[in-house]
Motif scaffolding. Structure first.
Motif, PDB file in Angstrom:
ATOM      1  N   ALA A 133       7.880   4.383  -8.105  1.00  0.00           N
ATOM      2  CA  ALA A 133       6.998   2.906  -8.392  1.00  0.00           C
ATOM      3  C   ALA A 133       5.689   3.041  -7.938  1.00  0.00           C
ATOM      4  N   LYS A 134       4.720   2.349  -9.573  1.00  0.00           N
ATOM      5  CA  LYS A 134       2.985   2.566  -8.608  1.00  0.00           C
ATOM      6  C   LYS A 134       2.590   2.445  -7.680  1.00  0.00           C
ATOM      7  N   MET A 135       2.416   2.934  -6.458  1.00  0.00           N
ATOM      8  CA  MET A 135       2.254   3.089  -4.408  1.00  0.00           C
ATOM      9  C   MET A 135       0.547   2.354  -4.374  1.00  0.00           C
ATOM     10  N   GLU A 148      -6.271  -2.502   0.386  1.00  0.00           N
ATOM     11  CA  GLU A 148      -6.722  -2.342  -1.160  1.00  0.00           C
ATOM     12  C   GLU A 148      -6.042  -2.599  -2.405  1.00  0.00           C
ATOM     13  N   PRO A 149      -5.929  -3.013  -2.200  1.00  0.00           N
ATOM     14  CA  PRO A 149      -4.744  -3.194  -3.668  1.00  0.00           C
ATOM     15  C   PRO A 149      -5.397  -2.724  -4.947  1.00  0.00           C
ATOM     16  N   ASP A 201      -8.218   4.168  -8.696  1.00  0.00           N
ATOM     17  CA  ASP A 201      -8.120   2.547  -9.486  1.00  0.00           C
ATOM     18  C   ASP A 201      -6.569   2.679  -9.857  1.00  0.00           C
ATOM     19  N   THR A 202      -6.585   1.391 -10.077  1.00  0.00           N
ATOM     20  CA  THR A 202      -5.659   1.728 -10.559  1.00  0.00           C
ATOM     21  C   THR A 202      -5.159   1.302 -11.771  1.00  0.00           C
ATOM     22  N   VAL A 217       4.783  -1.045  -5.543  1.00  0.00           N
ATOM     23  CA  VAL A 217       5.136  -1.486  -4.733  1.00  0.00           C
ATOM     24  C   VAL A 217       3.862  -0.972  -3.502  1.00  0.00           C
ATOM     25  N   TYR A 218       3.390  -1.870  -2.284  1.00  0.00           N
ATOM     26  CA  TYR A 218       2.252  -2.283  -2.076  1.00  0.00           C
ATOM     27  C   TYR A 218       2.564  -1.710  -0.568  1.00  0.00           C
ATOM     28  N   HIS A 219       1.692  -0.947  -0.177  1.00  0.00           N
ATOM     29  CA  HIS A 219       2.093   0.746   1.135  1.00  0.00           C
ATOM     30  C   HIS A 219       1.270   1.195   1.827  1.00  0.00           C
TER      31      HIS A 219
END
Length: 319
Positions: free
Chosen positions: A115-117, A122-123, A147-148, A210-212
């Motif tokens: 997944a992209k974590m 700071e999402p 940056d995402t 997914v947030y980590h």
């Protein structure tokens, strides 16, 4: 038997588990079960999960056996087609399992899909979007703190970060499981690199978010525990996964990599931890000599392509 087993290794992560498990309850994909492997926690993790999340299967270990052993226990417990390894300090968006399963269903050559974590505080910034290994003897995540929006396409990586990655379970029986000698750190790079030597791919899927929290169990990004283990595991990784010719070819770069790392850690007051780690790495090589990859014709052929990638990754790392 369910399609996916979600395996959460836990060590004193009670303050994170509620949010993590609640996010799994919201998944659009429903054909899965959750297994928490507890590494001898003393913070009441097991009692809280039993009370608030009765659907979770709990495997309690008496001591902290490390990440690698904990996830191996979980993987061997299930007969699911896929296993999703998930850190306890994460929160999944509702489409994560769907997105990862679709990749594995479609591409039989893929061993793992990450997944992209994103960083939970700071999402808009990435925590990890795939790991690489270079000829300096470094594992690294070039996406860290980017940056995402810069990672919006599926990409091939050296290895998936096991903090949020789905694996094709049957492949472990072919290439071996996570190496428990690592305890934690680089065990995911090791198994991913090993899979590459057998002809499998590892990818990052940006549609799975997914947030980590990050360093939820070990503390800060740089600490003596982490520095010591990563230094040891880096040396052990080279011994395990590279043939003699590769090691000779890359030796000048390996030595340069060790020196650069040591100077970096000395400046952070962690030079002694780094030296202890290097010493332990040599010890790991001697005590785990039987775990070295057996280089048959297939592995030698793929190691040639991996060597080209190691050099290319040096350029990526130094950019």
């Amino acid at each position: 038997m369910e399609t996916v087993a979600v395996i959460i290794p836990n060590y004193n992560g009670q303050k994170y588990l509620g949010d993590c498990l609640k996010s799994l309850r919201k998944q659009s994909f429903q054909d899965f079960k959750v297994i928490m492997v507890d590494n001898g926690s003393s913070d009441g993790s097991i009692s809280v999960v039993k009370r608030d999340f009765p659907e979770v299967q709990i495997i309690g270990l008496s001591d902290n056996t490390g990440f690698a052993n904990a996830v191996n226990v979980g993987i061997k417990e299930t007969g699911a087609k896929y296993v999703f390894l998930l850190n306890n300090d994460t929160v999944c968006e509702e489409g994560v399992l769907d997105a990862l399963v679709k990749v594995l269903d479609k591409k039989k050559s893929v061993f793992s899909v990450q997944a992209k974590m994103l960083q939970i505080k700071e999402p808009h910034l990435i925590d990890d979007a795939g790991d690489y290994y270079c000829a300096l003897g470094w594992a690294f995540a070039p996406s860290k703190d980017k940056d995402t929006s810069r990672y919006s396409r599926r990409i091939n990586v050296t290895s998936a970060c096991a903090g949020a990655a789905m694996y094709r379970r049957e492949v472990f029986e072919e290439i071996g499981y996570f190496d428990e000698a690592h305890f934690c750190y680089l065990e995911d790079v090791d198994v991913g690199y090993r899979a590459r030597l057998y002809g499998y791919d590892n990818v990052m899927e940006p549609g799975a978010i997914v947030y980590h929290v990050g360093s939820g169990s070990s503390g800060s990004r740089h600490n003596a525990f982490k520095v010591e283990l990563t230094a040891a595991n880096n040396l052990y990784f080279i011994y395990k996964n590279m043939n003699v010719l590769q090691i000779i070819i890359n030796l000048p770069l390996f030595l340069a990599g060790v020196i650069i790392k040591h100077v970096f850690y000395v400046r952070k007051g962690l030079g002694k931890a780094h030296l202890r780690g290097l010493s332990k790495g040599i010890s790991k090589i001697f005590t785990n000599s039987d775990k070295r990859v057996r280089f048959g014709g297939r592995q030698i052929a793929y190691s040639f392509w991996m060597q080209l990638e190691l050099w290319a990754n040096c350029v990526r790392r130094l950019q």
